[in-house]
Design an enzyme around this catalytic site. Sequence first.
Site, short mmCIF file in Angstrom:
data_model
loop_
_atom_site.label_atom_id
_atom_site.label_comp_id
_atom_site.label_asym_id
_atom_site.label_seq_id
_atom_site.Cartn_x
_atom_site.Cartn_y
_atom_site.Cartn_z
N ILE A 268 0.90 -1.15 0.00
CA ILE A 268 0.00 0.00 0.00
C ILE A 268 0.93 1.20 0.00
O ILE A 268 1.55 1.52 1.01
CB ILE A 268 -0.92 0.02 1.23
CG1 ILE A 268 -1.83 -1.21 1.24
CG2 ILE A 268 -1.77 1.29 1.23
CD1 ILE A 268 -2.74 -1.29 2.43
N PRO A 269 1.10 1.87 -1.15
CA PRO A 269 2.23 2.80 -1.33
C PRO A 269 2.03 4.18 -0.70
O PRO A 269 1.94 5.20 -1.38
CB PRO A 269 2.33 2.90 -2.86
CG PRO A 269 0.91 2.75 -3.32
CD PRO A 269 0.29 1.75 -2.38
N CYS A 270 2.00 4.21 0.64
CA CYS A 270 1.87 5.49 1.33
C CYS A 270 3.10 6.37 1.08
O CYS A 270 3.04 7.59 1.30
CB CYS A 270 1.64 5.29 2.82
SG CYS A 270 2.88 4.29 3.66
N HIS A 271 4.20 5.78 0.60
CA HIS A 271 5.40 6.58 0.30
C HIS A 271 5.17 7.50 -0.89
O HIS A 271 5.95 8.43 -1.11
CB HIS A 271 6.61 5.68 0.05
CG HIS A 271 6.44 4.71 -1.08
ND1 HIS A 271 5.73 3.53 -0.96
CD2 HIS A 271 6.88 4.74 -2.37
CE1 HIS A 271 5.75 2.89 -2.12
NE2 HIS A 271 6.44 3.60 -2.99
N ARG A 272 4.11 7.29 -1.68
CA ARG A 272 3.83 8.14 -2.83
C ARG A 272 2.97 9.34 -2.49
O ARG A 272 2.65 10.16 -3.36
CB ARG A 272 3.16 7.32 -3.94
CG ARG A 272 4.04 6.22 -4.49
CD ARG A 272 3.34 5.38 -5.53
NE ARG A 272 4.08 4.15 -5.75
CZ ARG A 272 3.55 3.03 -6.24
NH1 ARG A 272 2.28 3.00 -6.58
NH2 ARG A 272 4.30 1.96 -6.39
#
Length: 307
Positions: A268-272
């Site tokens: 779940i790409p919360c880094h984006r």
Amino acid sequence: MTRSANSATTATTAAATTSASLVMTQLRDYIRVEQAIEYLERHYRRQPQLPDVARAVGLSEYHFQRLFRRWAGVSPKRFLQYLTVEHAKAALRGGQSVLHAAFDAGLSGPGRLHDHFVTLEAVTPGEYRGGGESVTIGYGIHPSPFGYCFVGATERGICRMEFLEERDAGEALEALAAVWPAARLRRDQGRTREVVARVFEGGPTNREGPVTLSIQGTNFQIQVWRALLEVPAGTLTSYQALARAIGSEGSERAVGRAVGANPVAFLIPCHRAIRKTGVLGHYRWGTARKKAMLGWEAARHPLPAAS
């Protein structure tokens, strides 16, 4: 045991050893790259050159340049451009219409990496109410391209993934138990090793079908996490855009809290997610790691040139 069985066992053991060796090599590469990123952050105003960065991570210029190209697919100088705030702002501005198209029409670009293989599956109401009663969670610790990670998985899918640098395994296990207080937790390195291989070694993912997430969250959090899965690799989004995507404009702070509560790093790409000003902002597993992930993705999936 027959000779053929012996041969099969030997081949399987050799394949597992090769895979483990590859992951360890990726981990060592990442650690060197993270050290380089931290050095560049500290000395950004001096615009350090290749010899300076190579010396800081204890490598020759030649070996550092090769390692960086092998890891990121671009030169250190080019990679640095992806890590600047100006690039973040340009990516947000340039990718906004692409993100809207993806959100509104459900389009999937070739740079989605793992995301289009990921199915988000919340737990059943009974499991949620019972705190994971009758659920068994296998957990383990493994090297990854972005550092050691703690992984928890139920029979239905991955329920936890986090990086350990800022906390030890005991704290990660306590956090897992707090979310699933009635579940049975047991160390299962074999099972979680398969999970890590599928997540970070993309080939098997295509053949074995979707990676399923089995996670707990409020309805609002689930909406935000689903929206994050629609953000293609190599692009960025803002909390404001996420709020708009789930039909909850004006709830940027609540969206930010939901992003920060993400229980499954990387997939779940919360880094984006960044601030609408273009500032990368805080990342619970370290700003350097967030920049490394963004640069790694951006180097492989650059934005199209502006027309």
